[in-house]
Scaffold this active site. Structure first.
Site, PDB file in Angstrom:
ATOM      1  N   HIS A   4       1.147  -1.360   0.202  1.00 55.83           N
ATOM      2  CA  HIS A   4      -0.255   0.037  -0.281  1.00 55.83           C
ATOM      3  C   HIS A   4       0.430   1.428   0.428  1.00 55.83           C
ATOM      4  O   HIS A   4       2.233   1.002   0.469  1.00 55.83           O
ATOM      5  CB  HIS A   4      -1.004  -0.178   1.273  1.00 55.83           C
ATOM      6  CG  HIS A   4      -2.313   1.027   1.732  1.00 55.83           C
ATOM      7  ND1 HIS A   4      -1.933   2.348   0.888  1.00 55.83           N
ATOM      8  CD2 HIS A   4      -3.424   1.134   1.310  1.00 55.83           C
ATOM      9  CE1 HIS A   4      -2.738   3.235   1.880  1.00 55.83           C
ATOM     10  NE2 HIS A   4      -3.386   2.270   1.072  1.00 55.83           N
TER      11      HIS A   4
ATOM     12  N   CYS B 147      -4.523   2.762  -4.462  1.00 56.43           N
ATOM     13  CA  CYS B 147      -4.854   3.460  -3.484  1.00 56.43           C
ATOM     14  C   CYS B 147      -4.673   5.021  -4.099  1.00 56.43           C
ATOM     15  O   CYS B 147      -3.794   6.109  -3.823  1.00 56.43           O
ATOM     16  CB  CYS B 147      -4.569   3.262  -2.073  1.00 56.43           C
ATOM     17  SG  CYS B 147      -5.292   4.329  -0.727  1.00 56.43           S
TER      18      CYS B 147
ATOM     19  N   HIS C  98      -8.038   0.356  -3.796  1.00 53.96           N
ATOM     20  CA  HIS C  98      -8.569   1.265  -2.461  1.00 53.96           C
ATOM     21  C   HIS C  98      -8.906   2.473  -3.553  1.00 53.96           C
ATOM     22  O   HIS C  98      -8.133   3.238  -4.375  1.00 53.96           O
ATOM     23  CB  HIS C  98      -7.754   1.495  -1.756  1.00 53.96           C
ATOM     24  CG  HIS C  98      -7.330   1.018  -1.180  1.00 53.96           C
ATOM     25  ND1 HIS C  98      -6.553   0.907   0.424  1.00 53.96           N
ATOM     26  CD2 HIS C  98      -7.842  -0.827  -0.826  1.00 53.96           C
ATOM     27  CE1 HIS C  98      -6.149  -0.337   1.097  1.00 53.96           C
ATOM     28  NE2 HIS C  98      -6.983  -1.515   0.200  1.00 53.96           N
TER      29      HIS C  98
ATOM     30  N   ASP D  42     -12.673   3.511  -0.765  1.00 56.28           N
ATOM     31  CA  ASP D  42     -11.106   3.596   0.597  1.00 56.28           C
ATOM     32  C   ASP D  42     -12.815   4.070   2.080  1.00 56.28           C
ATOM     33  O   ASP D  42     -13.305   4.097   1.772  1.00 56.28           O
ATOM     34  CB  ASP D  42     -10.315   3.973   0.509  1.00 56.28           C
ATOM     35  CG  ASP D  42      -8.953   3.607   1.323  1.00 56.28           C
ATOM     36  OD1 ASP D  42      -9.389   2.848   2.342  1.00 56.28           O
ATOM     37  OD2 ASP D  42      -8.313   3.719   1.226  1.00 56.28           O
ATOM     38  N   HIS D  43     -11.885   5.107   2.895  1.00 57.84           N
ATOM     39  CA  HIS D  43     -12.066   5.744   3.889  1.00 57.84           C
ATOM     40  C   HIS D  43     -13.678   6.061   2.799  1.00 57.84           C
ATOM     41  O   HIS D  43     -13.510   7.187   2.212  1.00 57.84           O
ATOM     42  CB  HIS D  43     -11.575   6.646   4.560  1.00 57.84           C
ATOM     43  CG  HIS D  43     -10.290   5.690   4.786  1.00 57.84           C
ATOM     44  ND1 HIS D  43      -9.083   7.050   4.880  1.00 57.84           N
ATOM     45  CD2 HIS D  43      -9.947   5.018   5.311  1.00 57.84           C
ATOM     46  CE1 HIS D  43      -7.901   6.304   5.470  1.00 57.84           C
ATOM     47  NE2 HIS D  43      -8.497   4.739   5.242  1.00 57.84           N
TER      48      HIS D  43
ATOM     49  N   TYR E 146     -14.195   4.410   8.984  1.00 56.21           N
ATOM     50  CA  TYR E 146     -14.893   3.047   8.314  1.00 56.21           C
ATOM     51  C   TYR E 146     -16.636   3.003   8.450  1.00 56.21           C
ATOM     52  O   TYR E 146     -16.822   2.195   9.585  1.00 56.21           O
ATOM     53  CB  TYR E 146     -14.341   1.890   8.793  1.00 56.21           C
ATOM     54  CG  TYR E 146     -12.617   1.963   7.813  1.00 56.21           C
ATOM     55  CD1 TYR E 146     -13.180   1.362   6.432  1.00 56.21           C
ATOM     56  CD2 TYR E 146     -11.558   2.608   8.707  1.00 56.21           C
ATOM     57  CE1 TYR E 146     -11.290   1.658   5.829  1.00 56.21           C
ATOM     58  CE2 TYR E 146     -10.400   2.319   7.182  1.00 56.21           C
ATOM     59  CZ  TYR E 146     -10.319   1.644   6.358  1.00 56.21           C
ATOM     60  OH  TYR E 146      -9.486   1.576   5.650  1.00 56.21           O
TER      61      TYR E 146
HETATM   62  C1  DNO Z   1      -5.600   4.058   3.702  1.00 56.49           C
HETATM   63  C2  DNO Z   1      -6.292   2.722   4.140  1.00 56.49           C
HETATM   64  C3  DNO Z   1      -4.354   2.495   5.099  1.00 56.49           C
HETATM   65  C4  DNO Z   1      -4.102   0.660   4.516  1.00 56.49           C
HETATM   66  C5  DNO Z   1      -3.086  -0.015   5.104  1.00 56.49           C
HETATM   67  C6  DNO Z   1      -2.275  -0.842   4.197  1.00 56.49           C
HETATM   68  O1  DNO Z   1      -5.906   3.936   2.723  1.00 56.49           O
HETATM   69  O2  DNO Z   1      -6.689   2.049   3.331  1.00 56.49           O
HETATM   70  O3  DNO Z   1      -4.702   3.073   5.882  1.00 56.49           O
HETATM   71  O4  DNO Z   1      -5.388   0.384   5.033  1.00 56.49           O
HETATM   72  O5  DNO Z   1      -1.830   1.085   5.292  1.00 56.49           O
HETATM   73  O6  DNO Z   1      -1.655  -1.870   5.230  1.00 56.49           O
HETATM   74 MN    MN Z   2      -6.325   3.106   0.924  1.00 53.69          MN
END
Ligand code: DNO
Ligand code: MN
Length: 356
Positions: A206, A244, A271, A316-317, A330
């Site tokens: 990531h 991401c 993501h 993602d978030h 989340y």
């Molecule tokens: C942010 C999230 C991250 C992710 C971790 C994976 O974009 O997706 O917090 O979960 O960094 O290791």
């Molecule tokens: Mn992410």
């Protein structure tokens, strides 16, 4: 594109799998054994128990996020081999349980970093916010206090055992610059990739979030040049990326449509989320809708569709909307809206490909 949803486990998430089941299109749960300490082996029995529960709802458990990497490995400490051996065993145990992708990151000390967890937005919702000037001048301890005050839940990357050792860790990183961190990542990859390859597992790194150095700590997975370096270390099919859009895209120099064009083939997991970037370098997380932020989410999905992308995708978030009390970023509602947007875009591109 296979839609998935991240879930933190029974008693550790405000969202339930009964609820996730009602979001159209979700086929799999992105999961982890959140109770494990970093560096411990994930045992077969505990893996089995967790995936059986998730699968009883009809979801697949192909993707794990994250198996975190012990600081000793990132620092290149003498005891790193013990942790690397543990990591290999976890990979083997996960492969035996049918896992296909392991997401991980290589960020020193902190995982994602924000200055505010519930920043009010103009529409009445709240979202994660990064104030650049604040981080540039902040004592890391203040940041830790902010995170701790925001929620009773333990956030991945902010585990109490790590937080307690924060000044010691900062001290250790004094001797680790970017070059050294790359060298330590290389040692880790050269050890684990043959195991991953043998087990047909993709190790999907990531990007750093945000993709620049904070508190003087080195950060190395920040843009296209990092991807080139990773491929140069090993072009094993198991040496893979988690693309991401919100993390890498927080630096406006990273054009995420281009990144998707060039690297999606190496990203078995994506993501997708949006952030609004301000001129002073601050950014706030927005809805997934392209027009709400600075990331061309529409363009990214179009690119993935052109490539007939078959990877796992999760929203993602999201924002915290409709009064939901949840883990920062989340919640159920905004991520569900995000999924509907992604599916809508995808289907529109499918239809136009078919000439409808
Ligand atoms: C942010 C999230 C991250 C992710 C971790 C994976 O974009 O997706 O917090 O979960 O960094 O290791
Ligand atoms: Mn992410």
């Amino acid at each position: 594109m296979k839609i998935t949803f991240r879930w933190y486990g029974r008693g550790n998430d405000t969202v339930t799998l009964e609820q996730v089941k009602q979001i159209p299109g979700v086929k799999g749960i992105v999961w982890a054994l959140h109770k494990k300490s970093v560096g411990e082996v994930w045992e077969k029995e505990e893996i089995k128990e967790e995936i059986e529960y998730i699968q009883s709802f009809g979801f697949h458990t192909d993707v794990v996020e994250s198996v975190n990497v012990h600081e000793s490995i990132k620092l290149g400490n003498e005891d790193r081999m013990m942790y690397i051996e543990n990591y290999k065993e976890t990979i083997r145990n996960l492969a035996e349980a049918g896992v296909k992708v392991i997401c991980y990151n290589f960020m020193p000390i902190f995982d994602w970093t924000r200055t505010e967890m519930f920043h009010p937005l103009e529409d009445g919702s709240t979202a994660l916010f990064y104030e650049k000037g604040k981080v540039d001048n902040l004592d890391p301890q203040e940041l830790i206090n902010t995170v701790a005050a925001a929620t009773d839940l333990t956030l991945p990357g902010w585990e109490p055992e790590k937080v307690e050792r924060i000044s010691e860790l900062f001290e250790s990183y004094k001797n680790v610059d970017e070059e050294q961190l790359w060298a330590n990542l290389e040692v880790f990859l050269k050890e684990i990739l043959p195991v991953a390859e043998e087990c047909e597992i993709k190790m999907a790194i990531h990007p750093d979030d945000p993709p620049w150095s904070i508190f003087g700590l080195p950060r190395i997975i920040t843009g296209e040049s990092s991807y080139e370096k990773l491929i140069a270390i090993s072009d094993s099919p198991s040496n893979a990326f988690t693309m991401c859009t919100g993390s890498m895209g927080a630096n406006p120099e990273n054009d995420m449509v281009q990144v998707a064009k060039k690297y999606a083939y190496r990203a078995p997991f994506s993501h997708i989320r949006n952030v609004k970037i301000y001129e002073n370098g601050d950014f706030v997380e927005t809805s997934h809708y392209t027009q709400d932020g600075s990331i061309n989410v529409q363009g990214v999905v179009e690119e993935l569709n052109k490539q007939n992308y078959t990877g796992y995708v999760r929203p993602d978030h999201g924002r915290h909307i409709w009064g939901e009390i949840c883990r920062p970023g989340y919640g159920l509602y905004d991520r569900a809206l995000g999924i509907m947007y992604l599916l809508g875009l995808w289907d529109a591109h499918e239809a136009s490909k078919a000439g409808n």
